[in-house]
Design a protein around this motif. Structure first.
Motif, short mmCIF file in Angstrom:
data_model
loop_
_atom_site.label_atom_id
_atom_site.label_comp_id
_atom_site.label_asym_id
_atom_site.label_seq_id
_atom_site.Cartn_x
_atom_site.Cartn_y
_atom_site.Cartn_z
N ASN A 100 -20.25 100.32 84.20
CA ASN A 100 -21.71 99.70 84.59
C ASN A 100 -22.45 100.08 85.80
O ASN A 100 -23.32 99.72 86.10
CB ASN A 100 -21.96 98.34 83.93
CG ASN A 100 -21.73 98.46 82.95
OD1 ASN A 100 -22.94 99.40 81.86
ND2 ASN A 100 -20.88 97.02 81.43
N SER A 101 -21.25 100.07 86.94
CA SER A 101 -21.57 99.67 88.08
C SER A 101 -20.95 100.75 89.17
O SER A 101 -19.60 101.61 87.93
CB SER A 101 -21.29 98.58 88.60
OG SER A 101 -20.01 98.45 89.35
N ALA A 102 -20.88 101.26 90.18
CA ALA A 102 -20.42 102.29 91.12
C ALA A 102 -18.97 101.00 90.86
O ALA A 102 -18.07 102.63 91.03
CB ALA A 102 -21.38 102.01 92.35
N GLN A 104 -17.45 99.63 89.18
CA GLN A 104 -16.67 99.64 88.00
C GLN A 104 -16.01 101.57 87.76
O GLN A 104 -15.23 101.08 87.57
CB GLN A 104 -17.84 99.22 86.46
CG GLN A 104 -17.14 98.06 86.69
CD GLN A 104 -18.18 97.48 84.56
OE1 GLN A 104 -18.36 98.72 84.02
NE2 GLN A 104 -18.46 96.53 85.06
N ASP A 121 -28.76 102.27 84.21
CA ASP A 121 -30.23 102.02 83.87
C ASP A 121 -32.03 101.85 84.08
O ASP A 121 -32.00 103.21 85.38
CB ASP A 121 -30.63 100.66 84.86
CG ASP A 121 -31.12 99.85 84.61
OD1 ASP A 121 -32.01 99.64 84.38
OD2 ASP A 121 -31.40 99.11 86.05
N ASN A 125 -33.80 97.12 84.34
CA ASN A 125 -33.19 96.55 85.39
C ASN A 125 -31.75 94.98 85.14
O ASN A 125 -31.97 93.71 85.17
CB ASN A 125 -34.58 95.95 85.85
CG ASN A 125 -34.91 96.45 87.05
OD1 ASN A 125 -34.15 97.45 87.05
ND2 ASN A 125 -36.04 96.41 86.81
N LEU A 127 -28.13 96.56 82.90
CA LEU A 127 -26.54 96.72 83.69
C LEU A 127 -26.86 98.07 83.38
O LEU A 127 -27.75 98.65 82.97
CB LEU A 127 -25.80 96.84 82.72
CG LEU A 127 -25.15 95.11 81.84
CD1 LEU A 127 -24.01 95.04 81.44
CD2 LEU A 127 -24.72 94.64 83.43
N VAL A 129 -25.36 102.35 85.76
CA VAL A 129 -25.91 102.51 87.36
C VAL A 129 -27.10 103.40 87.26
O VAL A 129 -27.65 103.65 86.81
CB VAL A 129 -24.35 104.22 87.31
CG1 VAL A 129 -22.89 103.23 87.39
CG2 VAL A 129 -24.88 104.97 86.97
N GLU A 133 -28.03 107.74 91.51
CA GLU A 133 -26.56 107.51 92.21
C GLU A 133 -26.13 108.99 91.19
O GLU A 133 -25.42 109.62 91.65
CB GLU A 133 -25.93 106.55 90.91
CG GLU A 133 -26.46 105.45 92.36
CD GLU A 133 -25.62 104.17 91.96
OE1 GLU A 133 -24.87 103.17 93.00
OE2 GLU A 133 -25.56 103.43 91.13
#
Length: 291
Positions: A100-102, A104, A121, A125, A127, A129, A133
């Protein structure tokens, strides 16, 4: 019935709902969200029934939920991704993380993690990336099974739905993902443009009508049941005079001489749609059922 409260599950309705949503998904596969212990109905029982009916993709929220299903032989994805403390379990292969993110993504790549999903995402707004990105190469070299996004307003006729679908479709071919998945229960009702390769219903599986288009196909899966607290076959419930009102805030006045029988369903202020009380036929002993 020994317990004063219970939920009665209709497994045939559960399976019928999945099959209806599968048909509405068109060429896309139809998975199942079984997070929060199968929406409170028991994830193991829900998952095994759906798997027997043909469901192949399951989604849970946490690694503890995935661990509880590890011996079921299911293809499970963990929506909350992978924290540092989750890594030993995640690397065991019982399920794949939805990154869910850079941070992770970096954690999974640095640990030599294999198959995974990734959330993008596209406007909720919450969870995921950012699309920028993805286009910048963040996911390059990852072994991605499914690229996901989540609709913010699918239960409404909002222009946001089309914007998200367009933003998500623009990522086709940008990663090595085998599949793309956008639609939840309400998203399925929006039509083929939202189905992509895999749909992920949750609410509608369990009888929730996320959009009016689903009202004709979604069946009730759960019936709450409760015993009356102070009645027995040999004892009549007390009669209340027309001047009496019902606690706790005395907002409901009895229209006539009426039998009042409390049921063990918790505080009335916490239960939506109290007008079912006006329609409930009085019984001296038995089970109270309502939708």
């Amino acid at each position: 019935m020994t317990a004063p409260l219970r939920l009665r599950l209709d497994p045939d309705a559960l399976i019928a709902n999945w099959r209806a949503l599968d048909r509405l998904s068109g060429a896309a596969a139809c998975g199942a969200a079984i997070k929060a212990d199968g929406y409170g109905l028991g994830a193991r029982g829900v998952a095994t029934r759906l798997a027997a009916a043909g469901t192949r993709d399951f989604f849970v929220a946490s690694w503890s939920e995935a661990a509880a299903l590890a011996d079921c032989g299911l293809d499970v994805a963990v929506l909350h991704g992978v924290r540092a403390e989750d890594m030993p379990l995640a690397l065991s292969g019982i399920a794949r993380p939805v990154l869910n993110s850079a941070a992770q993504v970096a954690r999974w790549r640095d640990a030599g993690g294999g198959r995974c999903d990734v959330m993008v995402d596209t406007g909720i707004n919450r969870l995921g990336v950012a699309p920028e990105e993805v286009r910048g190469g963040l996911l390059d070299d990852l072994q991605i099974d499914t690229l996901l996004s989540h609709l913010a307003c699918a239960d409404e006729d909002s222009a946001m739905n089309a914007r998200q679908a367009t933003a998500f479709r623009a990522l086709e071919g940008r990663t090595a993902a085998r599949r793309m998945s956008l639609a939840n229960s309400a998203g399925i009702a929006l039509g083929a443009d939202y189905a992509f390769d895999l749909t992920r219903p949750g609410l509608a599986l369990y009888g929730g009508v996320a959009r009016a288009e689903l009202a004709a196909v979604v069946r009730q899966v759960v019936t709450p049941e409760a015993r009356f607290c102070n009645a027995a076959p040999s004892r009549r419930a007390s009669r209340s005079d027309i001047t009496r009102s019902i606690p706790r805030r005395c907002q409901w006045k009895l229209p006539s001489s009426t039998s009042v029988m409390p049921t063990a369903i918790g505080a009335a202020s916490a239960i939506a749609g109290l007008r079912w009380l006006e329609e409930l036929a009085c019984q001296w002993w038995g089970v109270c059922r309502w939708i």
